[in-house]
Design a protein around this motif. Structure first.
Motif, PDB file in Angstrom:
ATOM      1  N   TYR A 187     -17.179  32.688 -13.965  1.00 50.02           N
ATOM      2  CA  TYR A 187     -17.957  33.581 -14.818  1.00 50.02           C
ATOM      3  C   TYR A 187     -19.095  34.225 -14.038  1.00 50.02           C
ATOM      4  CZ  TYR A 187     -21.539  34.923 -18.201  1.00 50.02           C
ATOM      5  OH  TYR A 187     -22.509  35.599 -18.884  1.00 50.02           O
ATOM      6  N   SER A 202     -26.951  26.936 -16.410  1.00 43.28           N
ATOM      7  CA  SER A 202     -26.151  26.286 -15.380  1.00 43.28           C
ATOM      8  C   SER A 202     -25.692  24.908 -15.832  1.00 43.28           C
ATOM      9  CB  SER A 202     -26.964  26.155 -14.097  1.00 43.28           C
ATOM     10  OG  SER A 202     -26.210  25.512 -13.097  1.00 43.28           O
ATOM     11  N   ILE A 247     -25.735  32.430 -19.166  1.00 46.33           N
ATOM     12  CA  ILE A 247     -25.479  31.059 -19.573  1.00 46.33           C
ATOM     13  C   ILE A 247     -26.367  30.133 -18.763  1.00 46.33           C
ATOM     14  CG2 ILE A 247     -23.097  31.445 -20.291  1.00 46.33           C
ATOM     15  CD1 ILE A 247     -22.174  30.412 -17.628  1.00 46.33           C
ATOM     16  N   GLU A 260     -17.642  28.048 -15.239  1.00 48.39           N
ATOM     17  CA  GLU A 260     -18.893  28.779 -15.043  1.00 48.39           C
ATOM     18  C   GLU A 260     -18.934  29.506 -13.700  1.00 48.39           C
ATOM     19  OE1 GLU A 260     -23.537  27.503 -14.658  1.00 48.39           O
ATOM     20  OE2 GLU A 260     -22.415  26.734 -16.357  1.00 48.39           O
ATOM     21  N   TYR A 262     -20.964  24.902 -19.007  1.00 52.20           N
ATOM     22  CA  TYR A 262     -19.612  25.340 -19.316  1.00 52.20           C
ATOM     23  C   TYR A 262     -18.639  25.034 -18.189  1.00 52.20           C
ATOM     24  CZ  TYR A 262     -21.753  28.159 -23.014  1.00 52.20           C
ATOM     25  OH  TYR A 262     -22.452  28.564 -24.113  1.00 52.20           O
ATOM     26  N   LEU A 282     -14.510  30.487 -20.723  1.00 50.57           N
ATOM     27  CA  LEU A 282     -15.592  29.501 -20.741  1.00 50.57           C
ATOM     28  C   LEU A 282     -15.351  28.462 -21.836  1.00 50.57           C
ATOM     29  CD1 LEU A 282     -18.735  31.780 -20.307  1.00 50.57           C
ATOM     30  CD2 LEU A 282     -17.900  30.089 -18.665  1.00 50.57           C
TER      31      LEU A 282
END
Length: 203
Positions: A17, A8, A6, A14, A11, A53
């Motif tokens: 994650y 930066s 993903i 994050e 989300y 997310l």
């Protein structure tokens, strides 16, 4: 090999994650360093982190100092006379406190051609999300609901991007996943038939 990545800052959730991704990559790329149980646990944690997310939406047409970062975690549907669509939202941390929580609300409009004031909804907190409710007449099942979160207080005025949804979209989701909604699908399909039949009489 895990390839999910993903960008930066895109989300909510994050940080969790990224941490789960690193742990899972270590376990899967160095399988000999951990047991199968370690690998299974790491993979499950990663899947949970991915599920949590929530995409951050930024209102581009709002001055930067008045932008409220928010994202949709999901929707739910309740039948209480009228239909009620619940928007499960995540918002930026540090904005809402016990002292100012009354300053947060969500304003909804229905694109049904009627000139009416926005529907203002307070919220309840559930499972880490802010849940806002929008009542929808049966005749407007296919009408687009547009909602935005607003915060006014403490010398601060902020608003989120606009989020759109329809009751029909949720019904379609239920029909596509009917095994998960076995107890509700018959009632919802009857409601859909009634709404489609009634709509012409209101237009």
């Amino acid at each position: 090999e895990i390839t999910a990545k993903i960008s930066s800052g895109d989300y909510f959730g994050e940080e969790a994650y990224v941490q789960a991704l690193a742990t899972a990559e270590d376990c899967l790329n160095n399988a000999t360093a951990g047991t199968q149980e370690d690998i299974d646990t790491a993979t499950a944690n990663l899947e949970a982190a991915i599920a949590n997310l929530v995409k951050i939406e930024i209102p581009e047409n709002v001055p930067e100092e008045n932008r409220l970062q928010a994202g949709v975690a999901g929707y739910s549907l309740v039948l209480e006379g009228n239909i009620v669509v619940k928007f499960h939202m995540q918002i930026e941390e540090g904005l809402v406190t016990e002292e100012n929580k009354e300053n947060l609300s969500m304003e909804f409009t229905l694109a049904n051609g009627e000139d009416s004031d926005p529907i203002k909804s307070s919220y309840e907190e559930k499972n880490g999300y802010y849940v806002f409710e929008c009542p929808v007449p049966v005749k407007d099942m296919g009408t687009t609901i547009t909602g935005k979160i607003v915060f006014n207080g403490d010398g601060v005025s902020k608003e989120s991007a606009a989020f759109e949804y329809t009751v029909q979209a949720y019904i379609d989701h239920m029909q596509e996943n009917s095994d998960s909604y076995a107890d509700e699908i018959t009632l919802v399909e009857k409601m859909e038939t009634f709404g489609n039949s009634a709509a012409p009489y209101f237009n």
